[in-house]
Motif scaffolding. Structure first.
Motif, PDB file in Angstrom:
ATOM      1  N   SER A  63       0.584  56.509  14.909  1.00  0.00           N
ATOM      2  CA  SER A  63       1.278  55.629  16.135  1.00  0.00           C
ATOM      3  C   SER A  63       0.540  55.693  17.512  1.00  0.00           C
ATOM      4  N   CYS A  64       0.468  54.681  18.101  1.00  0.00           N
ATOM      5  CA  CYS A  64      -0.048  54.302  19.355  1.00  0.00           C
ATOM      6  C   CYS A  64       0.790  53.995  20.306  1.00  0.00           C
ATOM      7  N   ALA A  65       1.177  54.821  21.373  1.00  0.00           N
ATOM      8  CA  ALA A  65       2.013  54.593  22.364  1.00  0.00           C
ATOM      9  C   ALA A  65       1.163  53.973  23.443  1.00  0.00           C
ATOM     10  N   ALA A  66       1.556  52.887  23.902  1.00  0.00           N
ATOM     11  CA  ALA A  66       0.865  52.214  25.095  1.00  0.00           C
ATOM     12  C   ALA A  66       1.730  52.001  26.256  1.00  0.00           C
ATOM     13  N   SER A  67       1.284  52.049  27.540  1.00  0.00           N
ATOM     14  CA  SER A  67       1.826  51.714  28.544  1.00  0.00           C
ATOM     15  C   SER A  67       1.099  50.900  29.768  1.00  0.00           C
ATOM     16  N   GLY A  68       1.618  50.390  30.587  1.00  0.00           N
ATOM     17  CA  GLY A  68       0.961  49.395  31.549  1.00  0.00           C
ATOM     18  C   GLY A  68       1.592  47.955  31.589  1.00  0.00           C
ATOM     19  N   ASP A  69       1.806  47.542  32.816  1.00  0.00           N
ATOM     20  CA  ASP A  69       2.411  46.185  33.066  1.00  0.00           C
ATOM     21  C   ASP A  69       1.793  45.096  32.338  1.00  0.00           C
ATOM     22  N   THR A  70       0.618  45.076  31.846  1.00  0.00           N
ATOM     23  CA  THR A  70      -0.043  44.059  31.431  1.00  0.00           C
ATOM     24  C   THR A  70      -0.040  44.313  29.774  1.00  0.00           C
ATOM     25  N   PHE A  71       0.476  45.346  29.103  1.00  0.00           N
ATOM     26  CA  PHE A  71       0.417  45.697  27.772  1.00  0.00           C
ATOM     27  C   PHE A  71       0.465  44.475  26.915  1.00  0.00           C
ATOM     28  N   ASN A  72       1.306  43.503  26.914  1.00  0.00           N
ATOM     29  CA  ASN A  72       1.311  42.299  26.064  1.00  0.00           C
ATOM     30  C   ASN A  72       0.279  41.491  26.037  1.00  0.00           C
ATOM     31  N   ARG A  73      -0.566  41.527  27.187  1.00  0.00           N
ATOM     32  CA  ARG A  73      -1.802  40.685  26.987  1.00  0.00           C
ATOM     33  C   ARG A  73      -2.878  41.184  26.255  1.00  0.00           C
ATOM     34  N   TYR A  74      -2.898  42.480  25.893  1.00  0.00           N
ATOM     35  CA  TYR A  74      -3.876  43.096  25.377  1.00  0.00           C
ATOM     36  C   TYR A  74      -4.093  43.187  23.689  1.00  0.00           C
TER      37      TYR A  74
END
Length: 122
Positions: free
Chosen positions: A21-32
């Protein structure tokens, strides 16, 4: 910038399965684009696979095609690497990374996790 943290590594017998699993955070996450790489002792880091968070398109390295699958859950900001039919040569530290382009090129990924160890016994 996106921050990523991997989990789920461990010891498994050859032929078995494991899910990272990879947990990601950041307000532009969905662009990545999210990618998985691995590095075995004495070897260069190798592209495992990647997924575009916006389109869902995936890409895999030749050595894992047909055995590994990447999926994502946008609502939970999670990306998963399902590994099946594991082989001893899959033993490596697995890294999750975020970037702007779905590519096998390592330098295109700008945010990296610390890695999680996967060991496949024969």
């Amino acid at each position: 910038q996106v921050r990523v943290v991997e989990s789920g590594g461990g010891l498994v017998q050859a032929g078995g399965s494991l899910r990272l699993s990879c947990a990601a955070s950041g307000d532009t996450f969905n662009r990545y684009v999210m990618g998985w790489f691995r590095q075995a002792p004495g070897k260069e880091r190798e592209f495992v696979g990647g997924i575009s968070r916006s389109s869902g398109r995936t890409m895999y390295g030749d050595s894992v095609k047909g055995r590994f699958a990447i999926s994502g859950d946008n609502a939970k900001n999670m990306v998963y690497l399902q590994m099946n039919s594991l082989k001893p040569e899959d033993t490596a530290v697995y890294y999750c990374a975020a970037g702007g382009l779905l590519t096998k090129i390592e330098r295109a990924f700008t945010s990296w996790g610390q890695g999680t160890q996967v060991t496949v016994s024969s």
